[in-house]
Design a protein around this motif. Structure first.
Motif, PDB file in Angstrom:
ATOM      1  N   GLY A  57      44.964  39.757 -26.327  1.00 26.84           N
ATOM      2  CA  GLY A  57      44.715  39.565 -27.752  1.00 26.84           C
ATOM      3  C   GLY A  57      44.779  40.856 -28.544  1.00 26.84           C
ATOM      4  O   GLY A  57      44.179  40.985 -29.605  1.00 26.84           O
ATOM      5  N   GLU A  58      45.526  41.858 -28.016  1.00 25.11           N
ATOM      6  CA  GLU A  58      45.599  43.155 -28.702  1.00 25.11           C
ATOM      7  C   GLU A  58      46.787  43.251 -29.661  1.00 25.11           C
ATOM      8  O   GLU A  58      47.008  44.288 -30.259  1.00 25.11           O
ATOM      9  CB  GLU A  58      45.716  44.285 -27.671  1.00 25.11           C
ATOM     10  CG  GLU A  58      44.476  44.460 -26.832  1.00 25.11           C
ATOM     11  CD  GLU A  58      44.681  45.434 -25.675  1.00 25.11           C
ATOM     12  OE1 GLU A  58      43.704  45.684 -24.966  1.00 25.11           O
ATOM     13  OE2 GLU A  58      45.818  45.923 -25.485  1.00 25.11           O
ATOM     14  N   ALA A  59      47.589  42.177 -29.720  1.00 26.52           N
ATOM     15  CA  ALA A  59      48.785  42.253 -30.556  1.00 26.52           C
ATOM     16  C   ALA A  59      48.867  41.005 -31.419  1.00 26.52           C
ATOM     17  O   ALA A  59      48.407  39.940 -31.030  1.00 26.52           O
ATOM     18  CB  ALA A  59      50.020  42.358 -29.671  1.00 26.52           C
ATOM     19  N   ASP A  60      49.441  41.153 -32.598  1.00 28.74           N
ATOM     20  CA  ASP A  60      49.534  40.001 -33.498  1.00 28.74           C
ATOM     21  C   ASP A  60      50.989  39.697 -33.837  1.00 28.74           C
ATOM     22  O   ASP A  60      51.340  39.481 -34.983  1.00 28.74           O
ATOM     23  CB  ASP A  60      48.727  40.255 -34.768  1.00 28.74           C
ATOM     24  CG  ASP A  60      49.251  41.460 -35.550  1.00 28.74           C
ATOM     25  OD1 ASP A  60      50.002  42.263 -34.960  1.00 28.74           O
ATOM     26  OD2 ASP A  60      48.943  41.578 -36.744  1.00 28.74           O
ATOM     27  N   PHE A  61      51.839  39.729 -32.812  1.00 23.40           N
ATOM     28  CA  PHE A  61      53.260  39.486 -33.061  1.00 23.40           C
ATOM     29  C   PHE A  61      53.503  38.020 -33.396  1.00 23.40           C
ATOM     30  O   PHE A  61      52.844  37.128 -32.868  1.00 23.40           O
ATOM     31  CB  PHE A  61      54.084  39.838 -31.824  1.00 23.40           C
ATOM     32  CG  PHE A  61      54.013  41.290 -31.445  1.00 23.40           C
ATOM     33  CD1 PHE A  61      54.513  42.269 -32.295  1.00 23.40           C
ATOM     34  CD2 PHE A  61      53.463  41.681 -30.237  1.00 23.40           C
ATOM     35  CE1 PHE A  61      54.450  43.610 -31.947  1.00 23.40           C
ATOM     36  CE2 PHE A  61      53.388  43.018 -29.878  1.00 23.40           C
ATOM     37  CZ  PHE A  61      53.886  43.984 -30.738  1.00 23.40           C
ATOM     38  N   HIS A  62      54.494  37.801 -34.260  1.00 21.12           N
ATOM     39  CA  HIS A  62      54.979  36.447 -34.492  1.00 21.12           C
ATOM     40  C   HIS A  62      56.085  36.112 -33.501  1.00 21.12           C
ATOM     41  O   HIS A  62      56.249  34.962 -33.105  1.00 21.12           O
ATOM     42  CB  HIS A  62      55.521  36.294 -35.913  1.00 21.12           C
ATOM     43  CG  HIS A  62      54.462  36.442 -36.971  1.00 21.12           C
ATOM     44  ND1 HIS A  62      54.274  37.609 -37.669  1.00 21.12           N
ATOM     45  CD2 HIS A  62      53.523  35.570 -37.406  1.00 21.12           C
ATOM     46  CE1 HIS A  62      53.267  37.454 -38.518  1.00 21.12           C
ATOM     47  NE2 HIS A  62      52.783  36.235 -38.368  1.00 21.12           N
ATOM     48  N   ALA A  63      56.865  37.127 -33.145  1.00 18.25           N
ATOM     49  CA  ALA A  63      57.991  36.888 -32.235  1.00 18.25           C
ATOM     50  C   ALA A  63      58.215  38.113 -31.366  1.00 18.25           C
ATOM     51  O   ALA A  63      58.010  39.247 -31.807  1.00 18.25           O
ATOM     52  CB  ALA A  63      59.253  36.581 -33.036  1.00 18.25           C
ATOM     53  N   ILE A  64      58.604  37.857 -30.107  1.00 12.62           N
ATOM     54  CA  ILE A  64      58.902  38.952 -29.188  1.00 12.62           C
ATOM     55  C   ILE A  64      60.245  38.682 -28.536  1.00 12.62           C
ATOM     56  O   ILE A  64      60.506  37.575 -28.065  1.00 12.62           O
ATOM     57  CB  ILE A  64      57.810  39.085 -28.098  1.00 12.62           C
ATOM     58  CG1 ILE A  64      56.487  39.532 -28.725  1.00 12.62           C
ATOM     59  CG2 ILE A  64      58.243  40.051 -27.007  1.00 12.62           C
ATOM     60  CD1 ILE A  64      55.351  39.681 -27.729  1.00 12.62           C
ATOM     61  N   GLU A  65      61.098  39.702 -28.544  1.00  9.21           N
ATOM     62  CA  GLU A  65      62.363  39.590 -27.817  1.00  9.21           C
ATOM     63  C   GLU A  65      62.260  40.386 -26.523  1.00  9.21           C
ATOM     64  O   GLU A  65      61.815  41.527 -26.525  1.00  9.21           O
ATOM     65  CB  GLU A  65      63.516  40.154 -28.666  1.00  9.21           C
ATOM     66  CG  GLU A  65      64.853  40.064 -27.945  1.00  9.21           C
ATOM     67  CD  GLU A  65      65.814  41.167 -28.355  1.00  9.21           C
ATOM     68  OE1 GLU A  65      66.473  41.008 -29.389  1.00  9.21           O
ATOM     69  OE2 GLU A  65      65.903  42.187 -27.625  1.00  9.21           O
ATOM     70  N   ILE A  66      62.675  39.754 -25.435  1.00 10.17           N
ATOM     71  CA  ILE A  66      62.646  40.447 -24.149  1.00 10.17           C
ATOM     72  C   ILE A  66      64.003  40.339 -23.466  1.00 10.17           C
ATOM     73  O   ILE A  66      64.597  39.266 -23.395  1.00 10.17           O
ATOM     74  CB  ILE A  66      61.537  39.877 -23.240  1.00 10.17           C
ATOM     75  CG1 ILE A  66      60.169  40.198 -23.855  1.00 10.17           C
ATOM     76  CG2 ILE A  66      61.643  40.467 -21.829  1.00 10.17           C
ATOM     77  CD1 ILE A  66      59.008  39.585 -23.132  1.00 10.17           C
ATOM     78  N   MET A  67      64.485  41.476 -22.999  1.00  9.24           N
ATOM     79  CA  MET A  67      65.675  41.512 -22.143  1.00  9.24           C
ATOM     80  C   MET A  67      65.283  42.247 -20.866  1.00  9.24           C
ATOM     81  O   MET A  67      64.634  43.290 -20.919  1.00  9.24           O
ATOM     82  CB  MET A  67      66.832  42.221 -22.843  1.00  9.24           C
ATOM     83  CG  MET A  67      67.329  41.469 -24.073  1.00  9.24           C
ATOM     84  SD  MET A  67      68.881  42.132 -24.686  1.00  9.24           S
ATOM     85  CE  MET A  67      69.023  41.224 -26.237  1.00  9.24           C
ATOM     86  N   ALA A  68      65.706  41.697 -19.728  1.00 10.90           N
ATOM     87  CA  ALA A  68      65.236  42.215 -18.438  1.00 10.90           C
ATOM     88  C   ALA A  68      65.803  43.586 -18.108  1.00 10.90           C
ATOM     89  O   ALA A  68      65.173  44.378 -17.414  1.00 10.90           O
ATOM     90  CB  ALA A  68      65.589  41.230 -17.325  1.00 10.90           C
ATOM     91  N   CYS A  69      67.015  43.863 -18.572  1.00 11.99           N
ATOM     92  CA  CYS A  69      67.664  45.108 -18.142  1.00 11.99           C
ATOM     93  C   CYS A  69      67.443  46.227 -19.161  1.00 11.99           C
ATOM     94  O   CYS A  69      67.399  45.972 -20.361  1.00 11.99           O
ATOM     95  CB  CYS A  69      69.149  44.872 -17.937  1.00 11.99           C
ATOM     96  SG  CYS A  69      69.445  43.817 -16.505  1.00 11.99           S
ATOM     97  N   PRO A  70      67.306  47.457 -18.691  1.00 14.67           N
ATOM     98  CA  PRO A  70      67.177  48.584 -19.595  1.00 14.67           C
ATOM     99  C   PRO A  70      68.353  48.601 -20.581  1.00 14.67           C
ATOM    100  O   PRO A  70      69.499  48.516 -20.166  1.00 14.67           O
ATOM    101  CB  PRO A  70      67.211  49.797 -18.662  1.00 14.67           C
ATOM    102  CG  PRO A  70      66.679  49.272 -17.359  1.00 14.67           C
ATOM    103  CD  PRO A  70      67.188  47.862 -17.280  1.00 14.67           C
ATOM    104  N   ALA A  71      68.050  48.655 -21.875  1.00 14.30           N
ATOM    105  CA  ALA A  71      69.021  48.641 -22.983  1.00 14.30           C
ATOM    106  C   ALA A  71      69.581  47.254 -23.259  1.00 14.30           C
ATOM    107  O   ALA A  71      70.371  47.069 -24.165  1.00 14.30           O
ATOM    108  CB  ALA A  71      70.156  49.637 -22.784  1.00 14.30           C
ATOM    109  N   GLY A  72      69.196  46.265 -22.478  1.00 18.15           N
ATOM    110  CA  GLY A  72      69.711  44.899 -22.671  1.00 18.15           C
ATOM    111  C   GLY A  72      70.917  44.633 -21.790  1.00 18.15           C
ATOM    112  O   GLY A  72      71.164  45.359 -20.822  1.00 18.15           O
ATOM    113  N   CYS A  73      71.680  43.599 -22.143  1.00 17.93           N
ATOM    114  CA  CYS A  73      72.786  43.141 -21.287  1.00 17.93           C
ATOM    115  C   CYS A  73      73.851  44.213 -21.073  1.00 17.93           C
ATOM    116  O   CYS A  73      74.530  44.211 -20.050  1.00 17.93           O
ATOM    117  CB  CYS A  73      73.444  41.910 -21.881  1.00 17.93           C
ATOM    118  SG  CYS A  73      72.261  40.676 -22.429  1.00 17.93           S
TER     119      CYS A  73
END
Lengths: 158, 595
Positions: B498-514
């Motif tokens: 409960g330390e963050a109040d984000f509405h949306a989070i984007e996650i990509m597994a690899c460093p820098a993304g695809c």
């Protein structure tokens, strides 16, 4: 979900030991030492439970267990036999003693007899080089062991 | 930090205190060879076990040679990197490593791209004086990754990636001495481990010990089968990296040549995953707006932040590590799977081909996509929506096998109706891109006003964890972005506490993304390659006449002709999914003695 089953009392033992070390990841070796002392050996399920309690991966736990020869993943016999293969014992014929135990028990190093009475391991120096070659059965230490004396030692436990 | 003076190969040099001999030498233009050492500069990724001893150097006043990668320079140090003693020692070390390495270089999957092979060539090893015992581990074939551990040289790069960078914990060094290798717990197969198939272990493995499952033979067979119609889709990150496999400058955009090469390979329809990325935005963006609107209207049960769900490595990670959050991600399928679902319904009907006669192939920068397309929930009557997923590297191999001169190909377009895309689609290939694409559409739908400035610069960058606030009318939208699974863990733990109040989070597994995916051409630790690919992705976006997903005319047509409205029942059936709890639970059973 994948379920890993462990006897309740063993699970409690593991949890208590991890708690007694404050769940410190750095105390993994000490935790494993205690758990093996309490449960006799470190099964895959036991290692999974330790990993979960300490918040580390099972792979990390297995990495440590497979690295140190002290740790075992197989249940030991009622009477664990350890033969010292340290330098002093080795040069005074420990290998011949090992071979005699293998022959008499019909097991290899690291194995347990089918009836669960004896298990056979080697270790490196028990600090009693004056008695070389040294064999321990449980807590009892035998010195100056020769192949002909192996049968007599085993008979004490049958 | 102060400056100190050292001499390397008779060259005086002033360096920052704390610099290792390896990096000091690099500053002087001297490239000491390394093997276990690995670094992605600026990205916080470093493997430095000091284990292989290839980088040894002579330091004046020291009796023994010192490994350059872990030796820190001291003031006045005199270092020699190429004396006869160093060269001989280095060659001996390498010969010992080679003495128990399988010598099947001619047919090894890594041949030509193997750092061990390159080193043997560079050090001029022409004979191996030692013959070591060969290990004989069984080969482990998971849906994505092959572990051929006889080829492991214990550099431990994969272990570092899996544990420190990704915090997946599937791999560890096990056993000791000659028997030591990197393996999952209890030497089980990867499929029984918490492996996410992100493929970052494969991306950094210097030898053929870790490679991808090769699906090129199945694809050649399908292309040769006259009863099958074979369609292909290509992910955004592929077009900015494929050229590297043909010696083109890093960052070259080869979209047109890639489409041309696929047509020459014999694919009946050359389509684009970018089309499905626009479709993903329609579904995920609608879901995002729905949740935010419900939250603002006072609905207490709404799940926020919404998490993106395009990345299959990340989805696997969530299922193993955060099962309590399995209802939080968007239910939208990934673009790969949306494409498959539309191809085998809407498109199959259009061209009047039966589902079982349509083969869908995807070209992905990713190894987790191989696992994803085989998931049961993405099959209809045991027929997968996407039959085969191949990596950027595998596509390059196919093009080479088919005698296609990639350089000389003309630029061609994708086919329609599943080949058109907006600028919001290519940026799916880089960290921050999916959420930027979503904001471009969400903004207009939410405010009812035209978005004048489509570039959300505040969402871009390669740092592992980023936060930004976007204004949609009067409303502040708080966004979190993570690339790399270790960074995802950090963000999710903040949310859990409960330390963050984000509405949306984007996650990509690899460093820098695809663009840094496990299926991309190997970067061998050169982070400038990843940065150039990122720049190319944004250039591809800028070059598009349409920049917002909801303005893609073929997407509009797809909804008019077939789907109806985003997130309606039909869309839910075809384009949405659900997630599973794959965590491990330790269960106490009744003691036998008590029975």
């Amino acid at each position: 979900m994948a379920y890993i089953k462990l006897v309740e009392s063993s699970l409690k033992t593991i949890k208590d030991i991890c708690a007694s070390f404050g769940y410190r990841k750095g105390d993994l070796i000490n935790v494993l030492h205690k758990v093996q002392g309490a449960l006799g050996y470190l099964s895959a399920e036991t290692q999974e439970a330790v990993a979960k309690e300490l918040g580390i991966s099972a792979a990390t736990v297995y990495g440590v267990v497979s690295f140190y020869s002290f740790f075992t993943m197989k249940p030991k016999g009622n009477h664990p036999i350890s033969i010292c293969m340290g330098t002093a014992c080795y040069v005074r014929g420990a290998e011949k003693v090992v071979n005699e135990f293998k022959k008499q028990l019909g097991v290899e190093i690291g194995e347990t007899t089918e009836d669960g009475v004896f298990s056979l391991t080697c270790l490196r120096c028990v600090g009693a080089c004056g008695l070389a070659p040294v064999v321990t059965v449980g807590e009892k230490v035998y010195g100056h062991v020769v192949p002909d004396g192996v049968e007599g030692i085993l008979n004490e436990y049958k | 930090m102060g400056k100190i003076k050292v001499t390397i190969d008779y060259k005086p040099l002033e360096i920052e205190e704390g610099t290792t001999v390896l990096h000091a030498a690099r500053q002087a233009g001297i490239g000491i060879p390394t093997l276990c050492y690995f670094q992605l500069h600026d990205m916080g990724i470093e493997n430095n076990p000091g284990g292989c001893r290839i980088c040894v150097v002579e330091i004046e006043g020291r009796r023994n040679l010192a490994p350059a990668c872990v030796t820190v320079c001291t003031d006045g140090m005199v270092i020699k990197t190429n004396t006869i003693r160093v060269l001989n020692s280095r060659r001996t070390v390498l010969e010992l490593i080679l003495s128990n390495h399988p010598a099947d270089c001619l047919i090894c999957a890594k041949s030509g791209n193997c750092e061990l092979q390159t080193l043997a060539h560079r050090l001029g090893v022409r004979q191996i004086a030692y013959q070591g015992e060969q290990s004989h581990f069984r080969e482990d074939r998971s849906p994505s990754i092959i572990r051929d551990i006889d080829k492991c040289i214990m550099c431990r790069r994969c272990e570092m990636m899996c544990n420190e960078v990704q915090t997946v914990g599937a791999l560890s060094a096990i056993n000791r001495g000659f028997d030591s290798v990197v393996a999952p717990a209890f030497e089980q197969d990867l499929i029984k481990s918490p492996c996410t198939y992100c493929g970052q272990c494969v991306a950094v493995c210097p030898t053929g010990a870790l490679t991808e499952i090769d699906h090129t033979p199945e694809i050649l067979r399908a292309l040769a089968d006259p009863t099958k119609t074979v369609v292909v889709q290509t992910a955004p990150a592929v077009r900015v990296a494929l050229g590297e496999e043909f010696g083109m400058p890093v960052g070259t955009i080869v979209t047109g040549k890639m489409a041309a090469s696929l047509r020459r390979l014999g694919f009946d329809y050359v389509f684009d995953t970018d089309f499905a990325a626009d479709l993903t935005i329609m579904e995920e963006g609608t879901e995002l707006l729905g949740r935010i609107s419900a939250f603002l209207a006072g609905d207490k049960d709404v799940k926020l932040p919404i998490l993106t769900s395009c990345c299959p490595g990340w989805v696997n990670f969530l299922e193993y590590n955060f099962p309590n959050m399995k209802d939080v991600p968007s239910t939208a399928k990934s673009p790969q799977q949306m494409f498959g679902a539309i191809a085998k319904t809407y498109f199959a009907d259009k061209i009047n081909v039966k589902r079982e006669d349509l083969i869908v192939v995807s070209v992905m920068p990713c190894l987790a996509k191989k696992y994803e397309c085989q998931r049961d929930e993405f099959k209809v009557d045991n027929d997968p929506d996407v039959n085969y997923s191949i990596s950027t590297r595998e596509l390059a191999a196919l093009i080479k096998q088919a005698n296609i001169s990639f350089h000389e190909l003309p630029d061609e377009d994708f086919d329609n109706p599943l080949g058109e895309s907006s600028g919001a689609a290519p940026i799916f290939g880089v960290t921050g891109g999916v959420i930027e694409a979503a904001m471009r559409t969400a903004y207009e739908l939410f405010t009812g006003q035209k978005l004048e400035k489509v570039d959300f610069i505040e969402l871009r960058g390669l740092e592992g964890v980023r936060k930004a606030t976007i204004k949609m009318g009067d409303q502040d939208i708080h966004i979190g972005i993570a690339n790399g699974l270790g960074n995802a863990r950090k963000l999710l733990e903040m949310v859990n506490k409960g330390e963050a109040d984000f509405h949306a989070i984007e996650i990509m597994a690899c460093p820098a993304g695809c663009i840094g995916g496990g299926g991309q051409p190997l970067h061998h630790g050169d982070s400038s390659i990843i940065k150039k690919r990122a720049a190319a992705i944004y250039e591809e976006d800028r070059n598009k006449p349409i920049r917002k997903s909801h303005e893609n005319s073929y997407i509009i047509k797809l909804y008019e002709e077939f789907l109806g409205k985003p997130c309606n029942e039909k869309a839910h059936h075809l384009l949405h999914t659900h997630y599973f709890d794959k965590s491990t639970v330790i269960e106490g059973t009744v003691d036998v003695e008590n029975n």
